[in-house]
Design an enzyme around this catalytic site. Sequence first.
Site, short mmCIF file in Angstrom:
data_model
loop_
_atom_site.label_atom_id
_atom_site.label_comp_id
_atom_site.label_asym_id
_atom_site.label_seq_id
_atom_site.Cartn_x
_atom_site.Cartn_y
_atom_site.Cartn_z
N GLU A 134 37.46 35.05 43.82
CA GLU A 134 38.41 34.67 42.87
C GLU A 134 39.87 35.03 43.97
O GLU A 134 40.90 34.29 43.91
CB GLU A 134 38.72 35.50 41.62
N ASN A 232 33.90 42.09 36.43
CA ASN A 232 34.17 42.78 34.96
C ASN A 232 33.11 43.53 34.65
O ASN A 232 33.17 44.43 33.71
CB ASN A 232 34.55 41.57 34.00
S1 SF4 Z 1 36.27 36.51 32.71
FE1 SF4 Z 1 35.97 34.64 31.72
S2 SF4 Z 1 37.99 34.17 30.66
FE2 SF4 Z 1 38.27 35.61 32.00
S3 SF4 Z 1 39.18 34.65 33.84
FE3 SF4 Z 1 36.68 34.89 34.30
S4 SF4 Z 1 35.78 33.15 33.41
FE4 SF4 Z 1 38.10 33.35 32.75
#
Ligand code: SF4
Length: 323
Positions: A134, A232
Amino acid sequence: MTSQAPTPRRVLVAKPRGYCAGVDRAVQAVEKALERYGAPIYVRKQIVHNTHVVKTLEERGAVFVDETEEVPEDAIVVFSAHGVSPAVHHEAARRRLRTIDATCPLVTKVHNEARRFAAQDYDILLIGHEGHEEVEGTAGEAPERVRLVDGIDAVGTVQVKDPSRLVWLSQTTLSVDETTQTVSRLKERFPNLLDPPSDDICYATQNRQVAVKEIAARAQLVIVVGSSNSSNSKRLVEVALDHGADASHLVDDASFIKDEWLEGVTTVGLTSGASVPEELVAGVLAHLAARGFADVEEIESVHENVRFALPHELRKDLRVTTA
Ligand code: SF4
């Protein structure tokens, strides 16, 4: 002699957890492309950072590649939820690839911000992890303007052209608390630093961190289901440890859980990253139930109801099919 009742063992399951709207859309994009056009469908990088999702799609005919140059001309390639730089779009167009862009709209939002601020002569301090796809995609929007700040320790060394014309942006999947600290240190160094127009850390990342904080305070052990390359998911482990859990582990699935982690534990917290299918959480619950953790309570911290439409390249063709 009276026998002592066994200590109750329970599981607190965080909600929201698992799939976010961006991951759901990206996985569906590959599934629908396979249905509509047939295999092979090429996918640049892992469509989402989850080993099980990638393996399942591979079994259905998706071919994962690192770069578009590995895709045969005229074939279909899907860009992952993490986004790509303009250079990747240009390369795909040059090679006449048919592209389906499954970049999450919330990542696209950060790309747009990067382009807009760069066009206004701002230097952009991009808070994020070096080498993450990203970050590479966002930085590629304005490579001459973006300066990466990989964590609070990088604040002291980052170089900018004009400290009076400076904005910060971030990767969407960072720790909210750590990013707040990084920004305040950046502002000590650059008092004129501008904030982004809205949060770059996305709703799903924020909500999953709020939810894990709530269970971490009440559990000795927090298990996070997620792959080791999922930003995440890794942040959820850190947040759980910072908010009361004695231990926290990231597992791809139930088979990674070690019995010794459960010794002396009466309450296990359980959550999953934004790229994790719910069946993997169900597998962990079954594994824990078999070891006496049969009492399960779901703790909902935030109600989530976000959906994104499929990528437009696909919607167009699917409309033709169903008309
Ligand atoms: S975690 Fe999910 S909602 Fe958040 S930016 Fe990434 S793909 Fe999009």
